[in-house]
Design a protein around this motif. Structure first.
Motif, PDB file in Angstrom:
ATOM      1  N   LEU A  88      43.234   8.159  34.350  1.00  0.00           N
ATOM      2  CA  LEU A  88      41.870   8.685  34.392  1.00  0.00           C
ATOM      3  C   LEU A  88      41.094   8.360  33.116  1.00  0.00           C
ATOM      4  CD1 LEU A  88      42.567  12.217  35.918  1.00  0.00           C
ATOM      5  CD2 LEU A  88      41.671  10.206  37.099  1.00  0.00           C
ATOM      6  N   PHE A  89      41.689   8.699  31.962  1.00  0.00           N
ATOM      7  CA  PHE A  89      40.987   8.417  30.703  1.00  0.00           C
ATOM      8  C   PHE A  89      41.973   8.444  29.541  1.00  0.00           C
ATOM      9  CE2 PHE A  89      40.600  13.064  31.314  1.00  0.00           C
ATOM     10  CZ  PHE A  89      41.067  13.542  30.097  1.00  0.00           C
ATOM     11  N   MET A  91      42.220   9.404  25.217  1.00  0.00           N
ATOM     12  CA  MET A  91      41.536  10.022  24.078  1.00  0.00           C
ATOM     13  C   MET A  91      42.198   9.547  22.804  1.00  0.00           C
ATOM     14  SD  MET A  91      40.566  13.979  23.350  1.00  0.00           S
ATOM     15  CE  MET A  91      39.548  14.456  21.956  1.00  0.00           C
ATOM     16  N   GLN A  94      38.466  11.184  18.105  1.00  0.00           N
ATOM     17  CA  GLN A  94      37.468  12.061  18.702  1.00  0.00           C
ATOM     18  C   GLN A  94      36.757  11.374  19.859  1.00  0.00           C
ATOM     19  OE1 GLN A  94      35.114  13.734  15.538  1.00  0.00           O
ATOM     20  NE2 GLN A  94      36.982  14.660  14.753  1.00  0.00           N
ATOM     21  N   ILE A  96      36.659   9.730  23.705  1.00  0.00           N
ATOM     22  CA  ILE A  96      37.297   9.760  25.015  1.00  0.00           C
ATOM     23  C   ILE A  96      36.762   8.579  25.805  1.00  0.00           C
ATOM     24  CG2 ILE A  96      37.641  11.085  27.138  1.00  0.00           C
ATOM     25  CD1 ILE A  96      37.165  13.626  25.493  1.00  0.00           C
ATOM     26  N   GLU A  98      36.697   6.359  29.278  1.00  0.00           N
ATOM     27  CA  GLU A  98      36.993   6.313  30.701  1.00  0.00           C
ATOM     28  C   GLU A  98      37.785   5.037  30.966  1.00  0.00           C
ATOM     29  OE1 GLU A  98      34.706   7.564  34.701  1.00  0.00           O
ATOM     30  OE2 GLU A  98      33.667   7.435  32.801  1.00  0.00           O
ATOM     31  N   HIS A 130      31.088  16.341  45.086  1.00  0.00           N
ATOM     32  CA  HIS A 130      31.157  15.664  43.775  1.00  0.00           C
ATOM     33  C   HIS A 130      31.714  14.267  44.016  1.00  0.00           C
ATOM     34  CE1 HIS A 130      30.492  19.025  40.905  1.00  0.00           C
ATOM     35  NE2 HIS A 130      30.985  19.769  41.886  1.00  0.00           N
ATOM     36  N   ASP A 273      49.802  14.389  31.474  1.00  0.00           N
ATOM     37  CA  ASP A 273      49.312  13.985  30.157  1.00  0.00           C
ATOM     38  C   ASP A 273      50.451  13.393  29.358  1.00  0.00           C
ATOM     39  OD1 ASP A 273      46.464  15.218  29.931  1.00  0.00           O
ATOM     40  OD2 ASP A 273      47.700  16.729  30.917  1.00  0.00           O
ATOM     41  N   ALA A 282      46.183   9.637  23.553  1.00  0.00           N
ATOM     42  CA  ALA A 282      46.640  10.457  24.677  1.00  0.00           C
ATOM     43  C   ALA A 282      46.035   9.898  25.945  1.00  0.00           C
ATOM     44  CB  ALA A 282      46.210  11.900  24.479  1.00  0.00           C
ATOM     45  N   ARG A 284      45.575  10.568  30.256  1.00  0.00           N
ATOM     46  CA  ARG A 284      45.701  11.502  31.377  1.00  0.00           C
ATOM     47  C   ARG A 284      45.707  10.690  32.663  1.00  0.00           C
ATOM     48  NH1 ARG A 284      43.579  17.054  33.583  1.00  0.00           N
ATOM     49  NH2 ARG A 284      45.360  17.687  32.344  1.00  0.00           N
TER      50      ARG A 284
ATOM     51  N   MET B   1      35.825  13.024  36.307  1.00  0.00           N
ATOM     52  CA  MET B   1      37.055  13.631  35.786  1.00  0.00           C
ATOM     53  C   MET B   1      37.242  13.311  34.309  1.00  0.00           C
ATOM     54  SD  MET B   1      38.765  15.159  38.381  1.00  0.00           S
ATOM     55  CE  MET B   1      40.552  14.962  38.281  1.00  0.00           C
ATOM     56  N   THR B   2      36.312  12.531  33.721  1.00  0.00           N
ATOM     57  CA  THR B   2      36.422  12.238  32.296  1.00  0.00           C
ATOM     58  C   THR B   2      35.588  13.238  31.508  1.00  0.00           C
ATOM     59  OG1 THR B   2      36.671   9.916  32.820  1.00  0.00           O
ATOM     60  CG2 THR B   2      36.147  10.455  30.543  1.00  0.00           C
ATOM     61  N   PRO B   3      36.221  13.989  30.607  1.00  0.00           N
ATOM     62  CA  PRO B   3      35.462  14.980  29.848  1.00  0.00           C
ATOM     63  C   PRO B   3      34.650  14.326  28.741  1.00  0.00           C
ATOM     64  CG  PRO B   3      37.778  15.035  29.217  1.00  0.00           C
ATOM     65  CD  PRO B   3      37.656  13.985  30.283  1.00  0.00           C
ATOM     66  N   ALA B   4      33.700  15.069  28.209  1.00  0.00           N
ATOM     67  CA  ALA B   4      32.939  14.619  27.046  1.00  0.00           C
ATOM     68  C   ALA B   4      33.550  15.288  25.811  1.00  0.00           C
ATOM     69  CB  ALA B   4      31.482  15.023  27.194  1.00  0.00           C
ATOM     70  N   PRO B   5      33.538  14.602  24.668  1.00  0.00           N
ATOM     71  CA  PRO B   5      34.086  15.236  23.460  1.00  0.00           C
ATOM     72  C   PRO B   5      33.180  16.356  22.948  1.00  0.00           C
ATOM     73  CG  PRO B   5      33.265  13.011  22.962  1.00  0.00           C
ATOM     74  CD  PRO B   5      33.125  13.203  24.444  1.00  0.00           C
ATOM     75  N   TYR B  42      39.848  20.360  27.863  1.00  0.00           N
ATOM     76  CA  TYR B  42      41.008  19.487  27.711  1.00  0.00           C
ATOM     77  C   TYR B  42      41.494  19.505  26.269  1.00  0.00           C
ATOM     78  CZ  TYR B  42      43.350  14.919  27.137  1.00  0.00           C
ATOM     79  OH  TYR B  42      44.239  13.914  26.828  1.00  0.00           O
ATOM     80  N   ARG B  44      43.849  17.547  23.781  1.00  0.00           N
ATOM     81  CA  ARG B  44      44.363  16.180  23.741  1.00  0.00           C
ATOM     82  C   ARG B  44      45.869  16.085  23.957  1.00  0.00           C
ATOM     83  NH1 ARG B  44      43.918  11.755  18.940  1.00  0.00           N
ATOM     84  NH2 ARG B  44      45.836  12.780  18.278  1.00  0.00           N
ATOM     85  N   GLU B  48      44.547  20.317  30.652  1.00  0.00           N
ATOM     86  CA  GLU B  48      43.160  20.726  30.858  1.00  0.00           C
ATOM     87  C   GLU B  48      43.164  21.998  31.700  1.00  0.00           C
ATOM     88  OE1 GLU B  48      39.294  18.126  32.147  1.00  0.00           O
ATOM     89  OE2 GLU B  48      40.887  18.280  33.627  1.00  0.00           O
ATOM     90  N   VAL B  85      37.747  18.744  21.257  1.00  0.00           N
ATOM     91  CA  VAL B  85      38.402  18.919  22.560  1.00  0.00           C
ATOM     92  C   VAL B  85      37.546  18.195  23.600  1.00  0.00           C
ATOM     93  CG1 VAL B  85      39.359  21.167  21.918  1.00  0.00           C
ATOM     94  CG2 VAL B  85      37.149  21.059  23.088  1.00  0.00           C
ATOM     95  N   GLY B  86      38.075  18.094  24.835  1.00  0.00           N
ATOM     96  CA  GLY B  86      37.287  17.509  25.920  1.00  0.00           C
ATOM     97  C   GLY B  86      36.713  18.629  26.776  1.00  0.00           C
ATOM     98  N   GLY B 234      38.628  20.940  39.516  1.00  0.00           N
ATOM     99  CA  GLY B 234      37.357  21.653  39.385  1.00  0.00           C
ATOM    100  C   GLY B 234      36.249  21.129  40.273  1.00  0.00           C
ATOM    101  N   VAL B 235      36.525  20.054  41.009  1.00  0.00           N
ATOM    102  CA  VAL B 235      35.450  19.430  41.797  1.00  0.00           C
ATOM    103  C   VAL B 235      35.828  19.196  43.262  1.00  0.00           C
ATOM    104  CG1 VAL B 235      34.265  18.364  39.847  1.00  0.00           C
ATOM    105  CG2 VAL B 235      36.168  17.147  40.928  1.00  0.00           C
TER     106      VAL B 235
END
Ligand SMILES: Cc1cc2nc3c(=O)[nH]c(=O)nc-3n(C[C@H](O)[C@H](O)[C@H](O)COP(=O)(O)OP(=O)(O)OC[C@H]3O[C@@H](n4cnc5c(N)ncnc54)[C@H](O)[C@@H]3O)c2cc1C
Ligand code: SF4
Ligand code: SF4
Ligand code: FES
Lengths: 356, 269
Positions: A88-89, A91, A94, A96, A98, A130, A273, A282, A284, B1-5, B42, B44, B48, B85-86, B234-235
């Motif tokens: 998925l992504f 990290m 800092q 992240i 995709e 979604h 993870d 990291a 996921r 599904m990709t979080p933002a920092p 999330y 790291r 999550e 965090v995400g 969550g979606v």
């Protein structure tokens, strides 16, 4: 463009490959008909049939050269619409990032009507409230060559679910295999399907080709191994949560997850993870999961559905009833895989008729 | 599904095992959210988890009150200002606070259930005159585990909220009531047929409170609960959060008791 007739699928496979598709079709592997990459029509399982029953699958020999003379095998299109595992992504510090989803250009050759219906069900799941862009990309990269079933398996019940045996929508091309003489009637279902057909040598379909194809689907519908009466199922199945039959089926169910893995519409997934050895990156990923596992519903260390009864009831009720509430369609398309591949031969059609 | 920092702007310990993190995006602005919604946060390499929004800081940053119970929540509770965090969201249904206008309001919290209800209280306090009597009843394990004691005092003093607290296990200093939070329903004043209720806490607590209110005449459709299930996406795509026909990440977490009652009554649904 109208339907056409061709004596061999070789030119079709070549045409698909020449425009960049990996052609994935039925092949005999590990004692079953599996979907795998093919390069030539020679690799199709000519003369192979199958015998399917609750908890049983066996290849048989046919007395002809039909290449689609078997019913749905263990693989469905799900593997291509929803890969068993995907990153998925990542990290790093800092940031992240995709991960660009893989969306290989694949032509699936030999998709059955039930599996087309299953793809339509998954479209509702993944492109609903979604929308999942990775799913959309994979879906757009898939070229679907349907095959109208001639010989349904012993566990099939698509006619009850209104999804087959004839493919009516959602395909690029649909093939009906005809005998005496051995030939393939191909109909386009999309613009790009019609485009591919222009590249292969053929003759126009005539009255008797079309009549023969219609006869194939008509007899297939009368040869369904099983059936389900779905009238009012959305109401009576959830209301039957106390039925004694749940205890009975739970005593036979191993919670092995086979049914959910083989099912073409089961979409549940979980996440994993990992961190690389340096600890800097990291990652996921997402993989197929099943409502039969204990940790599926874990909350604060205890599963909500701790008993096999609750898990089987959740699965069957979701498939046949609450799926309507969530996605507006049945979650079951009647392919029979869960019946064939259940090690203890649990048959959803039988369970439903006992609970009704 | 990709979080933002998101960067941890501040960390406030609330109780021995609970902290409130204030988070702001590394880039861009904080999204809008409604009371009752949650974010997926999330840590790291660890995992999550769904966490309700418990407020918005003056700077606009997002507040989450997190209890350390397992792998992910422990790491999040240990996060220091500056850590990243995400975060993705907000997701899920909201408490319909405006619909309570003109009515008496009962807010019932069990333990950490007060965290998502904090946004409801803030909304009620911001438009105090729109509502009738407001009662907040809170159940907590011990006096020491009471969440947001200073804010409770402020709501009581400045916003005309009848705040009542009950504990399971009293200590020497405790002079208040002891027992389940349902016991406090006798001590508050509301006109059942003209009341809206917002309830959050352990499932058994929510059922007991909702049953009690409905028996007194509060319409079940006006009793809102926040339901909790295992959530991975969550979606609406992972299947984990199902409760019968509901996908609680989309159709919940806030569900009215008219819909929830018969689902919660089925064991292991
Ligand atoms: C809508 C919603 C809102 C929530 N709001 C808050 C909040 O404001 N503050 C707070 O402290 N907690 C909240 N929770 C509970 C919180 O999500 C769990 O405590 C957390 O998931 C536990 O994860 P863990 O990895 O620390 O624990 P572990 O026990 O190690 O959990 C392992 C995994 O199981 C799943 N899981 C376990 N327990 C829960 C649970 N209760 N809910 C959902 N998934 C779970 C998670 O995927 C988790 O990563 C909320 C849960 C939901 C569903
Ligand atoms: S539930 Fe069984 S029969 Fe229905 S679609 Fe899934 S595998 Fe096929
Ligand atoms: S129904 Fe059969 S295939 Fe499905 S989990 Fe139970 S034993 Fe396994
Ligand atoms: S959390 Fe994944 S479907 Fe609701």
């Amino acid at each position: 463009m109208d339907a056409l007739v061709t004596p061999s699928l070789e030119p079709l496979i070549e045409a698909l490959r020449s425009v960049g598709y990996t052609v994935v079709g039925p092949t005999v592997k590990d004692g079953a008909v599996r979907m795998a990459e093919i390069w030539s029509a020679e690799e199709l399982p000519a003369g192979v049939g199958d015998a399917q029953e609750p908890g049983g699958y066996r290849l048989t020999e046919r007395d002809d050269d039909m290449v689609f003379g078997f019913a749905a095998g263990p693989d469905s299109a799900k593997r291509y619409t929803q890969p068993p595992r995907q990153t998925l992504f990542r990290m790093r510090d800092q940031e992240i990032e995709e991960v660009e989803p893989e969306a290989p250009r694949v032509a699936l050759l030999g998709v059955r009507a039930c599996d087309l219906a299953a793809i339509a069900v998954q479209d509702r799941v993944f492109l609903g409230r979604h929308p999942d862009s990775a799913y959309r990309r994979r879906r757009e990269a898939l070229f679907l060559v349907a095959v109208n079933c001639a010989v349904p398996g012993g566990t099939c019940f698509c006619a009850s679910m209104g999804t087959g045996p004839k493919a009516t929508a959602g395909f690029d091309l649909a093939i009906t295999e005809l005998a005496a003489p051995h030939r393939f009637l191909i109909e386009p279902g999309s613009e790009r399907g019609a485009q591919i057909l222009t590249a292969i040598p053929h003759r126009a379909a005539e009255e008797d080709d079309l009549a023969a194809a219609q006869e194939v689907s008509r007899t297939a519908a009368t040869r369904m191994g099983r059936q389900v009466d779905t009238t009012g199922i959305q109401d009576w199945l959830p209301a039957a949560h106390d039925h004694p039959r749940w205890t009975d089926v739970a005593s036979r169910c191993l919670s092995c997850t086979n049914c959910t893995m083989a099912c073409p519409t089961c979409f549940c997934s979980t996440v994993e993870d990992i961190t690389d050895l340096s600890g800097d990156v990291a990652e996921r990923s997402e993989r197929w999961d099943s409502c039969f596992t204990l940790d599926f519903t874990e909350l604060g260390g205890t599963p909500v559905r701790g008993s096999a009864l609750a898990r089987y009831r959740q699965w069957l009720t979701h498939k046949f009833a609450t799926w309507y509430d969530q996605f507006g369609v049945s979650g079951c398309v009647g392919c029979g895989r869960c019946i064939t591949w259940c090690p203890t031969g649990i048959d959803v059609t039988e369970e439903l008729s006992c609970i009704r | 599904m990709t979080p933002a920092p998101y960067r941890v702007r501040s960390r406030r310990p609330d109780r021995a095992d609970t902290v409130t993190l204030t988070l702001e995006p590394v880039r861009g602005r904080c999204p809008a959210f409604l009371p009752g919604q949650f974010n997926m946060i999330y840590a790291r390499g660890v995992g999550e988890i769904p966490i309700s929004l418990s407020g918005r800081a003056r700077s606009g940053a997002l507040m989450h009150t997190i209890r350390a119970v397992g792998a992910v929540s422990h790491v999040l509770c240990d996060a220091r200002p500056g850590d990243v965090v995400g975060l993705r969201g907000p997701y899920g249904t909201a408490w319909d606070v405006p619909a309570a206008a003109g009515l008496d309001v009962v807010v019932a919290a069990g333990g950490l259930g007060l965290a998502p209800l904090r946004t409801v209280l803030r909304e009620l306090a911001a438009h105090r005159s729109r509502y009738g009597r407001i009662s907040l009843i809170v159940g907590t394990r011990t006096p020491m585990t009471l969440l947001y004691p200073r804010e409770l005092a402020r709501w009581r003093k400045s916003h005309d909220v009848d705040v009542q607290v009950i504990v399971d296990h009293p200590d020497h200093a405790w002079q208040g009531p002891v027992g389940p939070v349902t016991r406090l329903i006798d001590r508050i004043v509301f006109q059942p047929r003209r009341t809206a209720a917002f309830v959050c806490g352990p499932e058994v607590m929510m059922r007991a409170v909702a049953d009690n209110l409905v028996r007194r005449g509060v319409p079940a459709a006006r009793v809102a609960l926040s339901l909790e299930r295992n959530m991975k996406c969550g979606v609406g795509r992972c299947g984990h959060c199902q409760l019968g026909p509901l996908l609680l990440c989309l159709d919940g977490p806030v569900v009215d008791y008219q819909r929830a009652a018969r689902l919660l009554a089925v064991r292991e649904l």
